[in-house]
Design an enzyme around this catalytic site. Structure first.
Site, mmCIF file in Angstrom:
data_model
loop_
_atom_site.group_PDB
_atom_site.id
_atom_site.type_symbol
_atom_site.label_atom_id
_atom_site.label_comp_id
_atom_site.label_asym_id
_atom_site.label_seq_id
_atom_site.Cartn_x
_atom_site.Cartn_y
_atom_site.Cartn_z
ATOM 1 N N GLU A 1 -10.863 8.801 1.661
ATOM 2 C CA GLU A 1 -10.719 9.316 3.027
ATOM 3 C C GLU A 1 -9.286 9.800 3.194
ATOM 4 O O GLU A 1 -8.369 9.272 2.565
ATOM 5 C CB GLU A 1 -10.978 8.225 4.074
ATOM 6 C CG GLU A 1 -12.404 7.744 4.169
ATOM 7 C CD GLU A 1 -12.568 6.691 5.254
ATOM 8 O OE1 GLU A 1 -12.220 6.967 6.425
ATOM 9 O OE2 GLU A 1 -13.027 5.589 4.921
ATOM 10 N N GLY B 1 1.116 9.620 -2.900
ATOM 11 C CA GLY B 1 2.147 9.619 -3.927
ATOM 12 C C GLY B 1 1.581 9.167 -5.236
ATOM 13 O O GLY B 1 0.402 8.820 -5.343
ATOM 14 N N GLU C 1 1.312 15.398 -6.113
ATOM 15 C CA GLU C 1 0.545 14.198 -5.782
ATOM 16 C C GLU C 1 -0.021 14.277 -4.363
ATOM 17 O O GLU C 1 -1.183 13.950 -4.135
ATOM 18 C CB GLU C 1 1.404 12.941 -5.945
ATOM 19 C CG GLU C 1 1.592 12.508 -7.370
ATOM 20 C CD GLU C 1 0.338 11.916 -7.995
ATOM 21 O OE1 GLU C 1 -0.595 11.516 -7.268
ATOM 22 O OE2 GLU C 1 0.291 11.854 -9.233
ATOM 23 N N GLU D 1 -4.081 14.420 -3.628
ATOM 24 C CA GLU D 1 -4.717 13.320 -2.901
ATOM 25 C C GLU D 1 -5.196 13.703 -1.512
ATOM 26 O O GLU D 1 -6.061 13.027 -0.961
ATOM 27 C CB GLU D 1 -3.762 12.126 -2.802
ATOM 28 C CG GLU D 1 -3.457 11.498 -4.146
ATOM 29 C CD GLU D 1 -2.483 10.342 -4.057
ATOM 30 O OE1 GLU D 1 -2.149 9.904 -2.932
ATOM 31 O OE2 GLU D 1 -2.057 9.877 -5.126
#
Length: 159
Positions: A109, A35, A51, A55
């Protein structure tokens, strides 16, 4: 009159077909659900979808709004220099619909994890609390007012 400055942000508990939970490892905060900040011109659904994709590489369908969170205490950021204004955060449940796992500057990660281990992987109290709300969501919208450093909830309501 001085207008207030707030950051609007959104996060998502993303699950896949195996009911595993998507987590990203932020270089500063450790493991968390994806987020971030909503950009000018975006709505909440566009922003949280972007987001999550940025990510993690995962495309989502947003399913339900779980909670609204107000971090009302301004604080200094991770670099001990940057002032972070108050935030209003919207957390959603979402389903993975495509993409493949990939890292980014914000996530060193990424991975899918069993629901019963994700809370133990997260180290920031304020992120654990929001994750609990998403994992235990019963259909009742949650509203919390809190500070993140130190973590303290000032107000909590089901609305």
């Amino acid at each position: 009159m001085k207008f207030p400055t707030h950051i609007v942000a959104a996060g998502a508990l993303v699950t896949n077909q195996k009911n595993e939970v998507l987590l990203v490892k932020n270089p500063h905060r450790g493991w968390e659900f994806p987020g971030g900040q909503i950009e000018n011109g975006e709505d909440l659904i566009q922003g949280v979808s972007r987001e999550v994709f940025e990510e993690s590489g995962i495309e989502i369908k947003v399913d339900k709004l779980v909670g609204v969170y107000s971090n009302t205490k301004s604080y200094i950021g991770w670099d001990n220099k940057t002032f972070v204004p108050t935030k209003v955060i919207f957390d959603f449940l979402a389903t993975a619909i495509g993409g493949s796992l990939k890292t980014s500057e914000e996530s060193v990660e990424v991975g899918w994890f069993d629901r019963d281990v994700v809370l133990d992987m997260i180290s920031e109290e304020w992120i654990v609390d929001r994750m609990k709300d998403m994992l235990e969501f019963d259909g009742q919208l949650i509203y919390k007012v809190y500070s993140s450093r130190p973590y303290e909830v000032y107000r909590e309501e089901n609305i």
